[in-house]
Design a protein around this motif. Structure first.
Motif, short mmCIF file in Angstrom:
data_model
loop_
_atom_site.label_atom_id
_atom_site.label_comp_id
_atom_site.label_asym_id
_atom_site.label_seq_id
_atom_site.Cartn_x
_atom_site.Cartn_y
_atom_site.Cartn_z
N GLY A 1 5.36 -18.31 -0.85
CA GLY A 1 6.09 -17.23 -1.51
C GLY A 1 5.17 -16.33 -2.31
N PHE A 2 4.26 -16.94 -3.07
CA PHE A 2 3.31 -16.18 -3.89
C PHE A 2 2.39 -15.34 -3.02
CE2 PHE A 2 -1.15 -16.42 -5.46
CZ PHE A 2 -1.06 -15.45 -6.46
N LEU A 3 1.81 -15.93 -1.97
CA LEU A 3 0.82 -15.23 -1.16
C LEU A 3 1.45 -14.17 -0.26
CD1 LEU A 3 -1.42 -18.29 -0.30
CD2 LEU A 3 -2.06 -16.34 -1.71
N THR A 4 2.71 -14.35 0.11
CA THR A 4 3.39 -13.30 0.89
C THR A 4 3.39 -11.99 0.11
OG1 THR A 4 4.81 -14.93 1.98
CG2 THR A 4 5.55 -12.64 2.00
N ARG A 5 3.72 -12.10 -1.15
CA ARG A 5 3.75 -10.90 -2.00
C ARG A 5 2.35 -10.45 -2.38
NH1 ARG A 5 7.60 -11.30 -7.13
NH2 ARG A 5 6.16 -12.98 -7.62
N SER A 6 1.50 -11.41 -2.74
CA SER A 6 0.15 -11.08 -3.19
C SER A 6 -0.68 -10.40 -2.10
CB SER A 6 -0.56 -12.36 -3.66
OG SER A 6 -1.92 -12.13 -3.93
N MET A 7 -0.51 -10.85 -0.85
CA MET A 7 -1.31 -10.34 0.26
C MET A 7 -0.61 -9.21 1.01
SD MET A 7 -2.86 -13.98 1.63
CE MET A 7 -4.13 -13.23 2.67
N PHE B 1 10.22 -16.23 4.24
CA PHE B 1 10.19 -15.46 3.00
C PHE B 1 10.05 -13.99 3.33
CE2 PHE B 1 8.74 -19.66 1.93
CZ PHE B 1 9.22 -19.92 0.67
N GLY B 2 10.77 -13.16 2.57
CA GLY B 2 10.64 -11.71 2.74
C GLY B 2 9.40 -11.17 2.05
#
Length: 447
Positions: free
Chosen positions: A86-92, A115-116
């Motif tokens: 979840g964190f890396l989907t947004r971070s990357m 995850f979106g």
């Protein structure tokens, strides 16, 4: 449309059995690629993490084939916790994140969670649309537009560094001895690294995955392994994670277990005192103990209840602006820090409470006296619906009559396994056992 693939937490099943086959994973990958690449542009990316199950290799490769066939570029993270995805989907700046895991289930099972781009799990509507696409045909990319796939070596390191930032600035864990049980799962490297780098003496348990031993006699579903290690090593605290590290059980220095309700009670009261608890409320499911609700009411706080499933907790939190929620099972959701349950970060918040208060874990894990609660599971055959039979309905109605005003009864189907969960709460423990055993017997007969 009615959903057949997606349950309360993605798609899940026994490996190499529908729907958890390589063929279905390929179709899910292609459907997700089609859904998230609706504008037809190139350059879309997806991050994929997994736990340590042997079948993860098969599912990862099949998903990658499906996604790249529709033009998505795939970044493979390897074994990382679900909250890291979840964190890396947004971070990357990925368009979609995927976690391959069956969480706390045995090694023979596996699952696929989406995850979106905001790092949160997909809505029911998005999952239903992906399922609709799976049932149809796909618009595949032209040969020159097929996506690429590559391994990302620093995904775990990025998450480790982020997790450390959630611990209060200036505080350290020097002098504390902490057992961390990683369930031979996704956090077997990340969790010990975070705790050690923050200064703790770390006793690792469940950090030797072989593809077949995830959650086997260890982790949050078997907290006795962590408790034994705490007592053996004279540790100050035990942190027991599940296979994908999105849930946690806390073990105090005396080897006693604290479930998610006690952890949420501690965090809610602390955050309220610090002016950090948004909306003056904690979000939890219908499974949380009545004692938690009474505890919060005594402090002028509210308990907002949802259906079972951390996705529904998160939906309520996001919809009404709350920042703390979770489940009795140990999913602790803190949207100030993470987009889904994060067992490691919840453990860090508990350690911060120990450091701030100077109190041992045994004083912090007993925030309220729980109302006696009994939960039993009944397995049923595929296609059966024992809850719809008249004898079962009659037994449940009688149980509700007996408990009226003095307790409650909750019967539901599991969203991840063919189980019917029978739970009741009552101050009278004799009546409690009679009520639950009566319902279980009726369900077993019907099943």
């Amino acid at each position: 449309m009615s959903r057949k693939l997606f349950g309360t937490d993605g798609v899940r099943g026994r490996a190499n059995t529908f729907p958890m086959t390589a063929e279905m994973a390929l179709r899910l990958g292609a459907a997700a690629g089609r859904y998230f690449r609706r504008d037809g542009r190139n350059g879309h990316r997806v991050v994929i993490g997994k736990d340590t199950r042997l079948s993860g290799y098969m599912i990862e490769n099949a998903l990658t084939a499906g996604l790249t066939s529709t033009g998505m570029n795939v970044l493979l993270l390897g074994p990382v916790p679900t909250p890291a995805v979840g964190f890396l989907t947004r971070s990357m700046r990925a368009d979609v994140g995927i976690m391959i895991s069956a969480s706390h289930n045995p090694a023979a099972d596996n699952g696929i969670k989406f995850f979106g781009p905001d790092g949160f799990k997909l809505s029911d509507e998005a999952e239903a649309e992906i399922e609709r696409i799976v049932a149809g045909s796909f618009d595949l990319a032209q040969p020159q537009n097929i996506g690429r796939a590559k391994r990302i070596d620093d995904g775990r390191g990025r998450y480790v560094e982020y997790a450390k930032t959630t611990f209060p600035t200036g505080q350290r864990l020097d002098g504390l001895k902490v057992v961390v049980d990683c369930a031979n799962g996704a956090a077997y490297r990340a969790a010990p690294d975070v705790l050690w780098e923050l200064g703790a003496e770390v006793i690792p348990v469940g950090v030797e995955p072989n593809g077949l031993n995830i959650n086997e006699g260890c982790g949050s579903t078997h907290p006795e392994a962590c408790a034994d290690a705490v007592l053996k090593h004279g540790a100050d605290l035990g942190i027991s994670l599940d296979g994908d590290a999105d849930r946690v059980a806390i073990i105090d220095e005396k080897g006693r277990l604290a479930d998610g309700d006690q952890i949420m009670a501690l965090l809610a009261s602390r955050w309220a005192e610090e002016g950090r608890l948004k909306g003056g409320a904690l979000v939890a499911t219908v499974m949380s103990n009545l004692g938690l609700e009474r505890y919060l009411q005594g402090r002028g706080l509210r308990l907002e209840r949802t259906k079972v499933g951390d996705r529904y907790v998160v939906e309520r939190m996001r919809g009404q602006g709350f920042n703390l929620g979770g489940e009795q099972s140990g999913h602790i959701v803190m949207t100030d820090y993470a987009t889904t349950g994060d067992g490691l970060i919840a453990g860090l918040q508990f350690l911060a409470a120990m450091a701030d208060s100077g109190q041992p874990a045994s004083q912090l894990v007993s925030q309220f006296d729980p109302v006696p609660q009994l939960l039993k599971n009944v397995r049923y055959a595929a296609g059966a619906d024992p809850l719809s039979t008249e004898p079962v309905k009659a037994v449940i109605a009688e149980a509700e009559r007996r408990l009226n005003g003095s307790g409650r009864v909750l019967i539901r189907k599991s969203g991840t396994e063919p189980l019917i969960r029978v739970m009741a709460e009552a101050e009278d423990e004799t009546m409690l056992r009679e009520v639950v055993d009566g319902i279980v017997a009726a369900v077993e007969k019907a099943a």
